[in-house]
Each structure stands twice: as C-alpha cells, then as structure tokens.
Design a protein around this motif. Sequence first.
Motif, PDB file in Angstrom:
ATOM      1  N   GLN A   4      40.752  47.274 -33.939  1.00 15.89           N
ATOM      2  CA  GLN A   4      41.411  46.017 -33.601  1.00 15.89           C
ATOM      3  C   GLN A   4      41.388  45.716 -32.107  1.00 15.89           C
ATOM      4  N   TYR A   5      41.548  46.716 -31.271  1.00 18.42           N
ATOM      5  CA  TYR A   5      41.594  46.476 -29.823  1.00 18.42           C
ATOM      6  C   TYR A   5      40.275  45.904 -29.290  1.00 18.42           C
TER       7      TYR A   5
ATOM      8  N   ARG B 153      38.769  43.391 -30.689  1.00 19.23           N
ATOM      9  CA  ARG B 153      38.748  41.970 -31.036  1.00 19.23           C
ATOM     10  C   ARG B 153      40.057  41.243 -30.749  1.00 19.23           C
ATOM     11  N   TYR B 154      41.041  41.984 -30.222  1.00 20.99           N
ATOM     12  CA  TYR B 154      42.348  41.382 -29.942  1.00 20.99           C
ATOM     13  C   TYR B 154      42.972  42.087 -28.752  1.00 20.99           C
TER      14      TYR B 154
ATOM     15  N   TYR C  27      37.195  44.456 -40.212  1.00 19.40           N
ATOM     16  CA  TYR C  27      37.486  45.837 -40.600  1.00 19.40           C
ATOM     17  C   TYR C  27      36.470  46.836 -40.065  1.00 19.40           C
TER      18      TYR C  27
ATOM     19  N   LEU D   7      41.790  36.513 -28.867  1.00 17.68           N
ATOM     20  CA  LEU D   7      41.168  36.872 -30.128  1.00 17.68           C
ATOM     21  C   LEU D   7      39.714  36.450 -30.080  1.00 17.68           C
TER      22      LEU D   7
ATOM     23  N   ILE E 183      48.119  40.833 -36.996  1.00 16.11           N
ATOM     24  CA  ILE E 183      46.766  40.594 -36.511  1.00 16.11           C
ATOM     25  C   ILE E 183      45.780  40.969 -37.608  1.00 16.11           C
ATOM     26  N   GLN E 184      44.917  40.026 -37.965  1.00 21.58           N
ATOM     27  CA  GLN E 184      43.844  40.290 -38.920  1.00 21.58           C
ATOM     28  C   GLN E 184      42.534  40.208 -38.152  1.00 21.58           C
ATOM     29  N   SER E 185      41.780  41.306 -38.170  1.00 21.88           N
ATOM     30  CA  SER E 185      40.531  41.362 -37.416  1.00 21.88           C
ATOM     31  C   SER E 185      39.475  42.061 -38.269  1.00 21.88           C
TER      32      SER E 185
ATOM     33  N   THR F 237      39.143  36.726 -36.494  1.00 16.66           N
ATOM     34  CA  THR F 237      40.256  37.448 -35.894  1.00 16.66           C
ATOM     35  C   THR F 237      41.349  36.406 -35.777  1.00 16.66           C
TER      36      THR F 237
ATOM     37  N   HIS G 287      38.223  40.543 -42.550  1.00 21.52           N
ATOM     38  CA  HIS G 287      39.351  41.419 -42.201  1.00 21.52           C
ATOM     39  C   HIS G 287      39.614  42.530 -43.227  1.00 21.52           C
TER      40      HIS G 287
END
Length: 156
Positions: free
Chosen positions: A53-54, A56-57, A49, A66, A45-47, A85, A75
Amino acid sequence: MALRVRLALMSLGLFFIIGRACASNTTDLTEGFISLPLDQSSFVIQSPYNVPQYQRYSLIDEVHRLWVYSTDKPHTPASKTSTRTEIRIYGYDYSSGVWQFEGYGYVPQGKSGVCIMQVFGASPHATTLMLRVYNGSLYYNTGPVLVPNIYDRWFK
C-alpha cells in the motif's frame, strides 16, 4: 512505466454535512447543516493488491496522495473493477436526506480519467454521482464540464 492516475486530497478540508436544504438566496451553502468531521478511522485505503500500500498511497502533512500505474491490479484478486487506489469513507453511510461533501483535490498535468469522488445508489446504474477529470477539465459524470483547466492547482 508511465503514471496513469494521481490524486491528492487535503484531509483537513474533508467533512460531511447533514441537514435540510436551504431555499433562500444565501451565499452560505452550509446554512442549516451540521458538520460531521472525518478522521483517519473513517478512511479505508483500497489499493492494488500486487504492491504494498505505501507504494500507492501516502499521507504527508495532512495531504493524502493516491496513484496507480497501468500495470497495477485491482484492490482484491476477486475484483472485476479497473485498477484503482482510493479512499473509501465509512461511518456516514446514508439512504436519505440531504448531504454535502466538501474536500480539496489536485490533479497533475496530463492525467486523464481521474475520478475525484463517486456516490453509489442510482438505479438502474450503480453510480448516482461521479466527478471525473478528462483532458484537464472536471466533469459531472460524463456530462457537462464543471470546471475547465483544472490541472496543477488545488480546487474545492
């Protein structure tokens, strides 16, 4: 803050198939291919920075969700790409042969510029194939409309 892009993928419907292309008029588009199931270890998962992460995903009931906001960062701090994301699929990188990707997607009403999937490796540009949603229609790259009225429904 308005939601800019949101995409949901159903994980059970994701798999790669590798094999040879079929020349017959069969309706089974997977004939002659071998299924290669994906699991969570294949996904990176790339979201943005600048947020956890949680935020956006999520993965709930086998559906990956996402999203990004217009104020999000790329990211990585060094990235020169747009806000995103995304799920990067590892383990099935390829440089030849015939591959087929199958998955389910969902784009909510009013979201435009959503990238459903991208395949790299073209010359002179980086992208070989990109499926995008603009104003409710699914496009191949910036070319023809593949599916009109795609909003608010699952599609394969």
